[in-house]
Design a protein around this motif. Structure first.
Motif, PDB file in Angstrom:
ATOM      1  N   GLY A   1      38.328  36.927  41.586  1.00 35.27           N
ATOM      2  CA  GLY A   1      38.950  37.628  40.467  1.00 35.27           C
ATOM      3  C   GLY A   1      39.427  36.661  39.396  1.00 35.27           C
ATOM      4  N   THR A   2      39.983  35.539  39.823  1.00 37.38           N
ATOM      5  CA  THR A   2      40.408  34.500  38.879  1.00 37.38           C
ATOM      6  C   THR A   2      39.203  33.941  38.137  1.00 37.38           C
ATOM      7  OG1 THR A   2      42.260  33.934  40.327  1.00 37.38           O
ATOM      8  CG2 THR A   2      41.641  32.314  38.671  1.00 37.38           C
ATOM      9  N   ALA A   3      38.126  33.697  38.870  1.00 36.56           N
ATOM     10  CA  ALA A   3      36.916  33.167  38.239  1.00 36.56           C
ATOM     11  C   ALA A   3      36.377  34.138  37.191  1.00 36.56           C
ATOM     12  CB  ALA A   3      35.855  32.886  39.302  1.00 36.56           C
ATOM     13  N   GLU A   4      36.375  35.446  37.497  1.00 36.54           N
ATOM     14  CA  GLU A   4      35.876  36.421  36.536  1.00 36.54           C
ATOM     15  C   GLU A   4      36.695  36.423  35.257  1.00 36.54           C
ATOM     16  OE1 GLU A   4      33.130  38.312  36.418  1.00 36.54           O
ATOM     17  OE2 GLU A   4      32.571  37.094  38.147  1.00 36.54           O
ATOM     18  N   ALA A   5      38.007  36.223  35.386  1.00 34.10           N
ATOM     19  CA  ALA A   5      38.873  36.207  34.206  1.00 34.10           C
ATOM     20  C   ALA A   5      38.631  34.981  33.331  1.00 34.10           C
ATOM     21  CB  ALA A   5      40.338  36.259  34.636  1.00 34.10           C
ATOM     22  N   LEU A   6      37.920  33.994  33.859  1.00 28.01           N
ATOM     23  CA  LEU A   6      37.626  32.766  33.109  1.00 28.01           C
ATOM     24  C   LEU A   6      36.221  32.762  32.510  1.00 28.01           C
ATOM     25  CD1 LEU A   6      39.118  30.179  35.642  1.00 28.01           C
ATOM     26  CD2 LEU A   6      40.065  30.731  33.388  1.00 28.01           C
ATOM     27  N   ARG A   7      35.443  33.807  32.743  1.00 26.35           N
ATOM     28  CA  ARG A   7      34.034  33.795  32.338  1.00 26.35           C
ATOM     29  C   ARG A   7      33.841  33.663  30.834  1.00 26.35           C
ATOM     30  NH1 ARG A   7      31.489  32.147  36.777  1.00 26.35           N
ATOM     31  NH2 ARG A   7      31.840  33.556  38.554  1.00 26.35           N
ATOM     32  N   THR A   8      34.831  34.065  30.038  1.00 23.54           N
ATOM     33  CA  THR A   8      34.681  33.904  28.588  1.00 23.54           C
ATOM     34  C   THR A   8      34.732  32.438  28.179  1.00 23.54           C
ATOM     35  OG1 THR A   8      37.063  34.211  28.269  1.00 23.54           O
ATOM     36  CG2 THR A   8      35.663  36.164  28.080  1.00 23.54           C
ATOM     37  N   LEU A   9      35.241  31.581  29.057  1.00 27.28           N
ATOM     38  CA  LEU A   9      35.306  30.151  28.760  1.00 27.28           C
ATOM     39  C   LEU A   9      34.074  29.408  29.250  1.00 27.28           C
ATOM     40  CD1 LEU A   9      39.023  29.380  29.721  1.00 27.28           C
ATOM     41  CD2 LEU A   9      38.093  29.971  27.472  1.00 27.28           C
ATOM     42  N   SER A  10      33.559  29.832  30.396  1.00 28.92           N
ATOM     43  CA  SER A  10      32.410  29.146  30.994  1.00 28.92           C
ATOM     44  C   SER A  10      31.795  30.035  32.057  1.00 28.92           C
ATOM     45  CB  SER A  10      32.852  27.819  31.624  1.00 28.92           C
ATOM     46  OG  SER A  10      31.784  27.207  32.316  1.00 28.92           O
ATOM     47  N   GLN A  11      30.501  29.943  32.212  1.00 28.59           N
ATOM     48  CA  GLN A  11      29.810  30.648  33.289  1.00 28.59           C
ATOM     49  C   GLN A  11      29.742  29.793  34.548  1.00 28.59           C
ATOM     50  OE1 GLN A  11      28.738  33.956  33.300  1.00 28.59           O
ATOM     51  NE2 GLN A  11      30.023  33.886  31.454  1.00 28.59           N
ATOM     52  N   ARG A  12      30.121  28.528  34.411  1.00 29.63           N
ATOM     53  CA  ARG A  12      30.069  27.613  35.559  1.00 29.63           C
ATOM     54  C   ARG A  12      31.495  27.313  36.013  1.00 29.63           C
ATOM     55  NH1 ARG A  12      27.421  21.508  35.848  1.00 29.63           N
ATOM     56  NH2 ARG A  12      27.579  21.288  38.120  1.00 29.63           N
ATOM     57  N   ILE A  13      31.920  28.007  37.060  1.00 32.77           N
ATOM     58  CA  ILE A  13      33.261  27.859  37.585  1.00 32.77           C
ATOM     59  C   ILE A  13      33.158  27.590  39.083  1.00 32.77           C
ATOM     60  CG2 ILE A  13      35.499  28.984  37.915  1.00 32.77           C
ATOM     61  CD1 ILE A  13      34.686  30.727  35.431  1.00 32.77           C
ATOM     62  N   LEU A  14      33.779  26.533  39.523  1.00 30.36           N
ATOM     63  CA  LEU A  14      33.702  26.151  40.929  1.00 30.36           C
ATOM     64  C   LEU A  14      34.811  26.844  41.712  1.00 30.36           C
ATOM     65  CD1 LEU A  14      32.125  24.290  42.851  1.00 30.36           C
ATOM     66  CD2 LEU A  14      33.821  22.498  42.381  1.00 30.36           C
ATOM     67  N   LEU A  15      34.441  27.453  42.841  1.00 29.20           N
ATOM     68  CA  LEU A  15      35.419  28.092  43.707  1.00 29.20           C
ATOM     69  C   LEU A  15      34.883  28.103  45.125  1.00 29.20           C
ATOM     70  CD1 LEU A  15      35.403  31.977  43.294  1.00 29.20           C
ATOM     71  CD2 LEU A  15      33.632  30.538  42.326  1.00 29.20           C
ATOM     72  N   PRO A  16      35.753  28.241  46.124  1.00 35.25           N
ATOM     73  CA  PRO A  16      35.272  28.281  47.508  1.00 35.25           C
ATOM     74  C   PRO A  16      34.348  29.468  47.738  1.00 35.25           C
ATOM     75  CG  PRO A  16      37.655  27.942  47.416  1.00 35.25           C
ATOM     76  CD  PRO A  16      37.221  28.300  46.038  1.00 35.25           C
ATOM     77  N   GLN A  17      33.328  29.260  48.541  1.00 40.41           N
ATOM     78  CA  GLN A  17      32.414  30.357  48.863  1.00 40.41           C
ATOM     79  C   GLN A  17      33.059  31.361  49.810  1.00 40.41           C
ATOM     80  OE1 GLN A  17      29.302  30.863  47.402  1.00 40.41           O
ATOM     81  NE2 GLN A  17      30.226  29.279  46.109  1.00 40.41           N
ATOM     82  N   ALA A  18      33.978  30.886  50.620  1.00 41.28           N
ATOM     83  CA  ALA A  18      34.718  31.773  51.521  1.00 41.28           C
ATOM     84  C   ALA A  18      36.187  31.377  51.457  1.00 41.28           C
ATOM     85  CB  ALA A  18      34.194  31.642  52.949  1.00 41.28           C
ATOM     86  N   GLY A  19      37.052  32.376  51.411  1.00 40.26           N
ATOM     87  CA  GLY A  19      38.481  32.103  51.359  1.00 40.26           C
ATOM     88  C   GLY A  19      38.977  31.895  49.942  1.00 40.26           C
ATOM     89  N   HIS A  20      40.294  32.015  49.773  1.00 38.20           N
ATOM     90  CA  HIS A  20      40.868  31.935  48.438  1.00 38.20           C
ATOM     91  C   HIS A  20      42.215  31.223  48.461  1.00 38.20           C
ATOM     92  CE1 HIS A  20      42.079  35.605  50.510  1.00 38.20           C
ATOM     93  NE2 HIS A  20      43.275  35.311  50.029  1.00 38.20           N
TER      94      HIS A  20
END
Length: 262
Positions: A107-126
Motif C-alpha cells: 500500500g505504501t509502494a502504491e502511494a509512491l507510484r506518482t514518483l517512480s514505478q521502481r520501488i523496492l520492497l520485501p516480496q513477503a512481509g511488511h
C-alpha cells in the motif's frame, strides 16, 4: 440439523486523518475497509488520529531540498508516502528522476507510484525486519539514508541502519494522537459485538484492549506479526497472524466470500 453459520461482524480501527493547518481533508480511500464492507458487517472504530504536517518541519526542510543526494529513501507508511509526494510538489518544480525509493508494504509502494514505478520492497512481509533483510540494505557503510515516517513508532530501522554504518536522517511527516470516544460511540461498539477484530499495529491493539466494551473472549483477533500479538498471548485471547495484509488475502483468511468482480 446443521446450525446456521454465525454472521461475521468485523471491527477495524483505521485512523482519522487531519491537517495541522485546519484545512479540510478527504479521508484517504481504504481498500481493506472497502473490500470487507462488500463481504461482511464491518465497523470502523478509530483509536487514533493522524495529524499531517502541511509542510516539512523547519529543521527538516533540507531533507526535501537535498533529497536527490540520498542513497536510499525508506517510506514507512501510506500516510508518510502521501506526505512525501506533497512535500516534493511544494519544493521541486520537477521531481528528480530515479529516486531510490523503498517502501514498507504494498500500500505504501502504491502511494509512491506518482514518483517512480521502481520501488523496492520485501516480496513477503511488511515489517522493519523484512525490509532490513533486503540485500540492498546489507552493506550500507557511509551511505546516506532518509527515513520518511510519523512521530514515534518503532526505532528498529534507524538503529539497525546506524549500527551497519549508515548516516540516517529522519523526515517526520505526521504525529499520532489518541481519540476520546463518546458514550454513544462506546454503546454502538457494545451493540456491534464483533466476532473478529483486525488490529494492524501494536499501538492500535493496546488501545483496543483497554476498551471494556470489547468482549475479548468473543472475538478472534487478526494481527500482522507475533510481536504485535504479544499482548493477546498474555491475555489468553484467540488470534491469527498474517504477514499479507492485501484485501484479497484478508477476505480469504476471514472466510468471507469476495464481492463479485474482485
Amino acid at each position: 440439523m446443521v446450525a446456521p453459520m454465525q454472521p461475521k461482524r468485523i471491527l477495524l480501527s483505521r485512523p482519522l486523518v487531519e491537517r495541522d493547518d485546519g484545512q479540510p481533508i478527504q479521508q484517504p480511500e481504504d481498500p481493506l475497509l472497502t473490500s470487507l464492507q462488500h463481504s461482511a458487517d464491518v465497523m470502523n472504530f478509530p483509536m487514533q488520529s493522524l495529524l499531517l504536517y502541511s509542510a516539512p518541519l523547519p529543521a527538516q526542510r533540507k531533507f526535501i531540498t537535498d533529497i536527490h543526494c540520498y542513497d536510499n529513501i525508506i517510506v514507512t507508511s501510506k500516510a508518510a508516502a502521501r506526505q512525501l509526494v506533497d512535500y516534493l510538489d511544494q519544493y521541486w518544480p520537477q521531481v528528480p528522476v530515479g529516486l531510490p525509493l523503498m517502501a514498507l508494504g504494498s500500500g505504501t509502494a502504491e502511494a509512491l507510484r506518482t514518483l517512480s514505478q521502481r520501488i523496492l520492497l520485501p516480496q513477503a512481509g511488511h515489517s522493519s525486519e523484512h525490509l532490513l533483510a533486503l540485500a540492498a540494505l546489507q552493506n550500507v557503510m557511509h551511505r546516506r539514508i532518509l527515513l520518511v515516517k510519523g512521530q514515534g513508532g518503532r526505532t528498529t530501522l534507524a538503529e539497525t541502519l546506524v549500527a551497519r554504518g549508515a548516516k540516517v536522517d529522519t523526515l517526520l511527516c505526521y504525529e499520532r494522537r489518541s481519540l476520546e470516544h463518546s458514550a454513544n460511540e462506546l454503546e454502538q461498539l457494545t451493540r456491534f459485538a464483533p466476532t473478529h477484530v483486525v488490529a494492524l499495529s501494536l499501538e492500535t491493539l493496546q488501545a483496543l484492549l483497554q476498551l471494556k466494551q470489547l468482549k475479548l473472549t468473543q472475538a478472534l483477533f487478526l494481527v500482522p506479526s507475533e510481536r504485535v500479538a504479544e499482548p493477546l498471548r498474555d491475555a489468553h485471547v484467540k488470534y491469527k497472524v498474517t504477514d499479507d495484509l492485501r484485501p484479497a488475502n484478508m477476505i480469504k483468511l476471514l472466510g468471507l466470500e469476495p464481492a463479485a468482480g474482485t
